[in-house]
Write a protein that holds these residues in place. Sequence first.
Motif, short mmCIF file in Angstrom:
data_model
loop_
_atom_site.label_atom_id
_atom_site.label_comp_id
_atom_site.label_asym_id
_atom_site.label_seq_id
_atom_site.Cartn_x
_atom_site.Cartn_y
_atom_site.Cartn_z
N ASP A 18 0.84 -1.21 0.00
CA ASP A 18 0.00 0.00 0.00
C ASP A 18 0.87 1.25 0.00
N ARG A 19 1.91 1.24 0.82
CA ARG A 19 2.80 2.39 0.84
C ARG A 19 3.51 2.57 -0.49
N GLU A 60 1.12 4.17 -2.90
CA GLU A 60 0.92 5.58 -2.59
C GLU A 60 2.10 6.43 -3.04
N ALA A 61 3.30 5.82 -3.02
CA ALA A 61 4.52 6.54 -3.42
C ALA A 61 4.79 6.42 -4.91
#
Length: 215
Positions: free
Chosen positions: A149-150, A153-154
Amino acid sequence: MVKQERAERTRQAVLLAAADTFARVGFEAASLVDISRRAGVSKGALYFHFVSKRALADGVRAAAGRVVGSAALRALRAEGPAVQGLIDFSHELARLLREDVVVRAGVRLGAPCPRPTATALHGAPDGSEAPPAEAAWRGLTAVVHRLLDRAAEAGELRPGTDRRACAELLGSVMAGQVLLAADQAGRPTAEAVRRLWTAALPALVPAERCPGHRV
């Protein structure tokens, strides 16, 4: 205070001796007499801390869960690219399975890792202990989900990447590493993890970004 410190040292010595014994011969063949001798304590001192061999095994499982849980939390709290953090966590898990006698004993006893709670997945301290072995793969998948997920997002992932499918696949692979470690000493090797990521990374990140990751 001195008595408490001495008691804690004795408890830790017993746990390490038990972990070494369980990792080598398993639960059934382990002898409390042998464990007490390895720990350098009397059998009475052992029973003061652990009332039975089953209680001692539970203590080793809980300690193994804390070690792996701490590694998972470090991965979740680490700065830098999330995909690299996921790669690094898989290598750290493999290292623990190969080299940490408490983790190896915990695996052989049937509790390979803890399941992070929702709080733990967001970086807060978590004091939970190891769950039943059948829940272990869920904990690994939860860590992978959060890191993916991170990464999304990045903007680290390939466009259209199915994060859920990738998390389930990678979590299952890590759980497979745990199962291999339970049956074979020295597994999984660092080279095996490297080969895994060499194959998996192009499916996660754009081709031009692959060389920037340490697999």
